[in-house]
Design a protein around this motif. Structure first.
Motif, PDB file in Angstrom:
ATOM      1  N   VAL A  73     -20.656  15.267 -70.057  1.00  0.00           N
ATOM      2  CA  VAL A  73     -20.577  16.064 -69.971  1.00  0.00           C
ATOM      3  C   VAL A  73     -20.221  15.635 -68.030  1.00  0.00           C
ATOM      4  CG1 VAL A  73     -21.015  18.687 -69.061  1.00  0.00           C
ATOM      5  CG2 VAL A  73     -21.499  17.999 -71.190  1.00  0.00           C
ATOM      6  N   LEU A  74     -21.106  15.060 -68.038  1.00  0.00           N
ATOM      7  CA  LEU A  74     -21.155  14.664 -65.885  1.00  0.00           C
ATOM      8  C   LEU A  74     -20.163  13.577 -65.919  1.00  0.00           C
ATOM      9  CD1 LEU A  74     -22.870  14.903 -63.829  1.00  0.00           C
ATOM     10  CD2 LEU A  74     -23.876  13.813 -64.325  1.00  0.00           C
ATOM     11  N   VAL A  75     -19.130  12.915 -66.820  1.00  0.00           N
ATOM     12  CA  VAL A  75     -18.141  11.617 -66.873  1.00  0.00           C
ATOM     13  C   VAL A  75     -17.421  12.598 -66.532  1.00  0.00           C
ATOM     14  CG1 VAL A  75     -17.660  10.032 -68.252  1.00  0.00           C
ATOM     15  CG2 VAL A  75     -19.728   9.830 -67.246  1.00  0.00           C
ATOM     16  N   ARG A  76     -17.137  13.823 -67.822  1.00  0.00           N
ATOM     17  CA  ARG A  76     -15.722  14.022 -67.397  1.00  0.00           C
ATOM     18  C   ARG A  76     -15.611  15.246 -66.478  1.00  0.00           C
ATOM     19  NH1 ARG A  76     -16.451  17.587 -72.352  1.00  0.00           N
ATOM     20  NH2 ARG A  76     -17.935  16.575 -73.160  1.00  0.00           N
ATOM     21  N   LYS A  77     -16.617  15.848 -66.097  1.00  0.00           N
ATOM     22  CA  LYS A  77     -16.392  16.371 -64.755  1.00  0.00           C
ATOM     23  C   LYS A  77     -16.442  15.540 -63.261  1.00  0.00           C
ATOM     24  CE  LYS A  77     -18.585  20.032 -63.180  1.00  0.00           C
ATOM     25  NZ  LYS A  77     -17.735  21.100 -64.110  1.00  0.00           N
ATOM     26  N   PHE A  78     -16.791  13.703 -63.744  1.00  0.00           N
ATOM     27  CA  PHE A  78     -15.980  13.645 -62.309  1.00  0.00           C
ATOM     28  C   PHE A  78     -15.111  11.864 -63.219  1.00  0.00           C
ATOM     29  CE2 PHE A  78     -19.986  15.888 -61.249  1.00  0.00           C
ATOM     30  CZ  PHE A  78     -19.528  16.312 -60.024  1.00  0.00           C
ATOM     31  N   GLY A  82     -14.187   9.016 -60.157  1.00  0.00           N
ATOM     32  CA  GLY A  82     -14.717   7.337 -60.033  1.00  0.00           C
ATOM     33  C   GLY A  82     -13.603   6.771 -60.558  1.00  0.00           C
ATOM     34  N   ALA A  83     -12.269   6.927 -61.187  1.00  0.00           N
ATOM     35  CA  ALA A  83     -11.178   6.581 -61.404  1.00  0.00           C
ATOM     36  C   ALA A  83     -10.498   5.919 -59.831  1.00  0.00           C
ATOM     37  CB  ALA A  83     -10.268   6.587 -62.007  1.00  0.00           C
ATOM     38  N   VAL A  84     -10.194   6.921 -58.939  1.00  0.00           N
ATOM     39  CA  VAL A  84     -10.055   6.278 -57.869  1.00  0.00           C
ATOM     40  C   VAL A  84     -10.960   5.281 -56.919  1.00  0.00           C
ATOM     41  CG1 VAL A  84      -9.678   7.824 -55.649  1.00  0.00           C
ATOM     42  CG2 VAL A  84      -8.999   8.819 -57.935  1.00  0.00           C
ATOM     43  N   VAL A  85     -12.267   5.488 -57.369  1.00  0.00           N
ATOM     44  CA  VAL A  85     -13.233   5.315 -56.448  1.00  0.00           C
ATOM     45  C   VAL A  85     -13.408   3.640 -56.467  1.00  0.00           C
ATOM     46  CG1 VAL A  85     -15.476   4.851 -55.967  1.00  0.00           C
ATOM     47  CG2 VAL A  85     -14.786   7.151 -55.668  1.00  0.00           C
ATOM     48  N   VAL A  86     -13.476   3.109 -57.995  1.00  0.00           N
ATOM     49  CA  VAL A  86     -12.839   2.120 -58.493  1.00  0.00           C
ATOM     50  C   VAL A  86     -12.111   1.495 -57.775  1.00  0.00           C
ATOM     51  CG1 VAL A  86     -13.103   0.981 -60.639  1.00  0.00           C
ATOM     52  CG2 VAL A  86     -14.791   2.363 -60.494  1.00  0.00           C
ATOM     53  N   ALA A  87     -11.057   2.212 -58.127  1.00  0.00           N
ATOM     54  CA  ALA A  87      -9.634   1.485 -57.904  1.00  0.00           C
ATOM     55  C   ALA A  87      -9.244   0.821 -56.650  1.00  0.00           C
ATOM     56  CB  ALA A  87      -8.190   2.586 -57.929  1.00  0.00           C
ATOM     57  N   LEU A 121      -1.558  -1.546 -50.610  1.00  0.00           N
ATOM     58  CA  LEU A 121      -2.020  -0.583 -52.468  1.00  0.00           C
ATOM     59  C   LEU A 121      -3.261  -0.065 -52.152  1.00  0.00           C
ATOM     60  CD1 LEU A 121      -2.467   0.484 -54.923  1.00  0.00           C
ATOM     61  CD2 LEU A 121      -3.537  -2.769 -55.578  1.00  0.00           C
ATOM     62  N   GLN A 122      -4.394  -0.961 -51.313  1.00  0.00           N
ATOM     63  CA  GLN A 122      -5.043  -0.625 -50.108  1.00  0.00           C
ATOM     64  C   GLN A 122      -5.049   0.630 -49.501  1.00  0.00           C
ATOM     65  OE1 GLN A 122      -6.934  -0.330 -46.241  1.00  0.00           O
ATOM     66  NE2 GLN A 122      -8.896  -0.566 -47.554  1.00  0.00           N
ATOM     67  N   ARG A 123      -4.358   0.676 -48.491  1.00  0.00           N
ATOM     68  CA  ARG A 123      -3.918   2.003 -47.363  1.00  0.00           C
ATOM     69  C   ARG A 123      -3.209   3.224 -48.345  1.00  0.00           C
ATOM     70  NH1 ARG A 123      -5.219  -0.590 -42.699  1.00  0.00           N
ATOM     71  NH2 ARG A 123      -6.800  -2.256 -43.443  1.00  0.00           N
ATOM     72  N   CYS A 124      -2.134   2.931 -49.053  1.00  0.00           N
ATOM     73  CA  CYS A 124      -2.205   3.784 -50.104  1.00  0.00           C
ATOM     74  C   CYS A 124      -3.162   4.946 -50.640  1.00  0.00           C
ATOM     75  CB  CYS A 124      -0.911   3.422 -51.314  1.00  0.00           C
ATOM     76  SG  CYS A 124       0.779   3.332 -49.863  1.00  0.00           S
ATOM     77  N   LEU A 125      -4.045   4.248 -51.315  1.00  0.00           N
ATOM     78  CA  LEU A 125      -5.254   4.187 -52.071  1.00  0.00           C
ATOM     79  C   LEU A 125      -6.292   4.758 -51.192  1.00  0.00           C
ATOM     80  CD1 LEU A 125      -6.147   1.309 -54.971  1.00  0.00           C
ATOM     81  CD2 LEU A 125      -4.964   3.603 -54.839  1.00  0.00           C
ATOM     82  N   SER A 126      -6.266   4.766 -49.918  1.00  0.00           N
ATOM     83  CA  SER A 126      -8.147   4.595 -49.268  1.00  0.00           C
ATOM     84  C   SER A 126      -7.821   6.470 -49.068  1.00  0.00           C
ATOM     85  CB  SER A 126      -7.137   4.287 -48.251  1.00  0.00           C
ATOM     86  OG  SER A 126      -6.046   4.627 -47.190  1.00  0.00           O
ATOM     87  N   PRO A 127      -6.112   7.783 -48.844  1.00  0.00           N
ATOM     88  CA  PRO A 127      -6.483   8.911 -48.467  1.00  0.00           C
ATOM     89  C   PRO A 127      -6.868   9.637 -50.318  1.00  0.00           C
ATOM     90  CG  PRO A 127      -4.477   7.919 -47.935  1.00  0.00           C
ATOM     91  CD  PRO A 127      -5.002   6.756 -48.580  1.00  0.00           C
ATOM     92  N   TYR A 130     -10.862   9.322 -49.744  1.00  0.00           N
ATOM     93  CA  TYR A 130     -11.065  10.289 -49.657  1.00  0.00           C
ATOM     94  C   TYR A 130     -11.512  11.873 -49.911  1.00  0.00           C
ATOM     95  CZ  TYR A 130     -10.542   6.648 -45.824  1.00  0.00           C
ATOM     96  OH  TYR A 130     -10.721   4.716 -45.380  1.00  0.00           O
ATOM     97  N   PHE A 131     -10.010  11.967 -50.535  1.00  0.00           N
ATOM     98  CA  PHE A 131     -10.058  13.159 -51.062  1.00  0.00           C
ATOM     99  C   PHE A 131     -11.039  13.257 -51.823  1.00  0.00           C
ATOM    100  CE2 PHE A 131      -7.843  15.654 -54.325  1.00  0.00           C
ATOM    101  CZ  PHE A 131      -8.807  17.186 -53.428  1.00  0.00           C
ATOM    102  N   TRP A 132     -11.357  12.578 -52.740  1.00  0.00           N
ATOM    103  CA  TRP A 132     -11.959  12.537 -54.346  1.00  0.00           C
ATOM    104  C   TRP A 132     -12.847  12.591 -54.252  1.00  0.00           C
ATOM    105  CZ3 TRP A 132      -9.890  15.023 -58.634  1.00  0.00           C
ATOM    106  CH2 TRP A 132      -8.836  14.708 -58.025  1.00  0.00           C
ATOM    107  N   TYR A 133     -13.495  11.400 -53.414  1.00  0.00           N
ATOM    108  CA  TYR A 133     -14.710  10.722 -52.860  1.00  0.00           C
ATOM    109  C   TYR A 133     -15.762  12.324 -52.336  1.00  0.00           C
ATOM    110  CZ  TYR A 133     -19.080   8.098 -51.669  1.00  0.00           C
ATOM    111  OH  TYR A 133     -20.299   8.481 -51.642  1.00  0.00           O
ATOM    112  N   LYS A 134     -15.364  12.802 -51.189  1.00  0.00           N
ATOM    113  CA  LYS A 134     -15.154  13.666 -50.320  1.00  0.00           C
ATOM    114  C   LYS A 134     -15.230  14.934 -51.625  1.00  0.00           C
ATOM    115  CE  LYS A 134     -13.148  16.635 -47.866  1.00  0.00           C
ATOM    116  NZ  LYS A 134     -12.453  17.444 -47.595  1.00  0.00           N
ATOM    117  N   ARG A 135     -13.807  15.147 -52.597  1.00  0.00           N
ATOM    118  CA  ARG A 135     -14.678  16.596 -53.022  1.00  0.00           C
ATOM    119  C   ARG A 135     -15.798  16.145 -54.702  1.00  0.00           C
ATOM    120  NH1 ARG A 135     -11.817  17.139 -58.467  1.00  0.00           N
ATOM    121  NH2 ARG A 135     -11.265  19.938 -58.486  1.00  0.00           N
ATOM    122  N   ALA A 136     -16.186  14.855 -54.867  1.00  0.00           N
ATOM    123  CA  ALA A 136     -16.896  14.845 -56.123  1.00  0.00           C
ATOM    124  C   ALA A 136     -18.648  14.423 -55.395  1.00  0.00           C
ATOM    125  CB  ALA A 136     -17.054  13.559 -56.347  1.00  0.00           C
TER     126      ALA A 136
END
Length: 159
Positions: A73-78, A82-87, A121-127, A130-136
């Motif tokens: 359940v926790l994995v489904r919610k986040f 998780g995918a964005v942070v790992v990428a 790639l890294q600079r395009c992934l950074s926003p 920041y969004f997904w990490y803060k949201r989580a």
């Protein structure tokens, strides 16, 4: 074990601090002219990324869902966070490695296409990071994650 308000506040402030440091490191990474300056900058940036992920995992581990074995359940919610942070972490480490290898070989070298692609790639992934990490980080504060309530039983069964 319930995540207390002071403990959660400390975790959230730490996460936001590490995220802000990552943003600052991304901004100033173009300025160091020496290889040693880049090396120190990248070491600290990667260290803060690892620390921010560690703190996020600590907050996940302290939830009732995790302690009750309802990790699915926790994995489904986040999952998206998780995918964005790992990428982002993989893109950052790859960029830092290629950048340092090129600067170490020749400090005056012009950027190669690989470095430009990784940088973009890294600079395009950074926003997104920041969004997904803060949201989580904010969503893990939901009090429902720290107590045994009926909404858990209404979740779809694991596959």
């Amino acid at each position: 074990m319930k995540l207390s308000t002071p403990r959660y506040t400390f975790c959230l402030l730490s996460q936001l601090t590490f995220m802000f440091c990552d943003l600052i490191f991304n901004c100033i990474s173009l300025f160091p002219k020496s290889r040693d300056g880049l090396l120190v900058l990248f070491i600290f940036q990667d260290l803060f990324l690892v620390l921010s992920i560690t703190i996020m995992l600590i907050t996940f581990f302290s939830t009732y869902l995790f302690q009750a074995g309802l990790v699915e359940v926790l994995v489904r919610k986040f999952r998206a966070a998780g995918a964005v942070v790992v990428a982002y972490v993989l893109a950052s480490v790859a960029l830092h490695a290629v950048w340092l290898l090129e600067k170490w070989a020749d400090p005056r070298a012009v950027s190669t296409p690989l470095l430009i692609v990784l940088f973009t790639l890294q600079r395009c992934l950074s926003p997104w990071y920041y969004f997904w990490y803060k949201r989580a980080a904010l969503r893990v504060a939901d009090p429902r994650l720290y107590e045994d309530v009926d909404w858990i039983s209404s979740q779809p069964p694991p596959r």
